[in-house]
Design an enzyme around this catalytic site. Structure first.
Site, PDB file in Angstrom:
ATOM      1  N   ASP A  75       0.821  -1.216   0.000  1.00  0.00           N
ATOM      2  CA  ASP A  75       0.000   0.000   0.000  1.00  0.00           C
ATOM      3  C   ASP A  75       0.854   1.265   0.000  1.00  0.00           C
ATOM      4  OD1 ASP A  75       0.756  -0.776   2.684  1.00  0.00           O
ATOM      5  OD2 ASP A  75      -0.560   0.823   3.409  1.00  0.00           O
ATOM      6  N   GLU A 131       0.182  -1.092   5.751  1.00  0.00           N
ATOM      7  CA  GLU A 131       1.267  -0.561   6.591  1.00  0.00           C
ATOM      8  C   GLU A 131       1.066   0.913   6.897  1.00  0.00           C
ATOM      9  OE1 GLU A 131       5.098   1.247   7.724  1.00  0.00           O
ATOM     10  OE2 GLU A 131       3.838   1.737   5.995  1.00  0.00           O
TER      11      GLU A 131
END
Length: 361
Positions: A75, A131
């Site tokens: 991400d 994350e």
């Protein structure tokens, strides 16, 4: 922001690794919307002979030689940066192609470099989700797999540097209420109680302001709301707060100190993330330093003031680990995020060399 000296991508993307990097940066993968990028990653791994699949939370898993796990996050933070390739970059002192785009530094460059190194060496690989928000991918990973023998976590350190330490994080929400009343009354209301508590907290942690930022507790309010309740009978205040925790303290130490300053109101604490500080002499750091030297660099050792998924891994797995990846971390989340492609190539070289050192032991 259009680059001033673009080059034709077909000329710059002359390796499978460079094409994977470009394809991933070109695929939006904001936290919570990583599925399309995960598909790109799975296809690359399968095309190069690796078993690969996405798990229940969207992590891309490619099991292999568990002497080493290479892992970075799929991400990115939001931000639309046109994906272009420039010819050189004077500010970065970089020759050759430079890839612009969201995630090129944090941390798609690391992710792609690790996927290439995993294909080259056969070690285990995982691209984790979330994350940038709640680390749900890393949390799910440590709950659902055995510990590998070693871990390299992918975050930008620069191709010639190894990150050994990250501060921890504890966050929470302060909540207070008070009776409503005319503002001419001298009694403190809920908003003042919140302000007074936070001032005492900041004063309390000034005690730790004795050195480098990495060694300090950083206190930060990140959202504040307050005012009359919907029924008009009380005043309410909420304040979201975060504390960065150095390795010399635990999140519990910081929470107890902040709670001690309460006189009105309560704090609802979230799950803490402990700090981590690795050894420059453990097997992973030693292998990465060897790889950097072999690639012609003089290894640097870093400590970061933020928090990363390696904090989650270190809290669950008692194995040697360090963080490594291409790119200038000053460009993390920045509107001019970009990565010199030759730096990416060097990171692939270092990761491949380090993986072989660790699997040969």
């Amino acid at each position: 922001m259009a680059v001033q000296n673009p080059v034709d991508p077909t000329e710059a993307l002359d390796t499978d690794g460079r094409r994977l990097l470009y394809d991933l940066v070109s695929t939006p993968s904001v936290s919570g919307d990583e599925a399309e990028a995960a598909t790109v990653l799975v296809e690359f791994l399968e095309d190069h002979g690796r078993e690969a699949y996405t798990d229940e939370v969207g992590n891309v898993r490619a099991p292999g030689d568990d002497s080493l796990l290479l892992t970075s996050h799929v991400d990115t933070v939001p931000g639309d940066i046109p994906v272009e390739i420039a010819d050189g970059d004077e500010e970065l002192d970089a020759d050759g192609p430079v890839l612009w785009g969201r995630g090129s530094v944090d941390a798609t460059g690391s992710l792609a470099a690790m996927a290439v190194a995993a294909v080259e060496t056969g070690v285990s690989f995982v691209g984790v989700t979330g994350e940038e928000t709640d680390s749900r991918g890393a949390r799910h990973l440590v709950e659902t797999r055995d510990a590998p023998e070693a871990v390299i976590n992918g975050e930008p350190s620069g191709w010639d540097a190894v990150t050994l330490g990250y501060r921890g994080l504890i966050s929470g929400t302060y909540v207070a209420t008070s009776e409503s009343g005319h503002t001419s009354r001298p009694d403190a209301n809920a908003v003042q109680h919140a302000m007074h508590w936070w001032q005492r907290v900041e004063d309390a942690f000034d005690y730790y302001d004795y050195g480098a930022v990495f060694e300090q507790v950083t206190t930060k309010p990140v959202a504040v709301e307050g005012g009359l309740s919907e029924d008009g009978l009380s005043m309410e205040a909420t304040m979201d707060v975060q504390f960065r925790v150095p390795p010399s303290l635990s999140p519990e130490d910081v929470r107890e100190r902040a709670d001690a300053e309460l006189d009105v109101g309560t704090v609802h604490w979230n799950d803490p993330i402990p700090p981590v500080m690795g050894s420059p002499r453990d097997a992973v750091a030693t292998a990465l330093r060897g790889g950097i030297r072999r690639a012609g660099g003089d290894p640097r050792l870093l400590r970061k003031t933020g928090t990363a998924d390696v904090n989650i891994f270190a809290g669950a797995w008692d194995v040697p680990m360090a963080t490594y990846g291409p790119g200038d971390s000053d460009l993390d989340h920045a509107p001019d995020e970009r990565l010199p492609v030759r730096e990416f190539d060097r990171a692939v070289e270092v990761l491949t060399d380090a993986s072989r050192r660790l699997t040969d032991d």
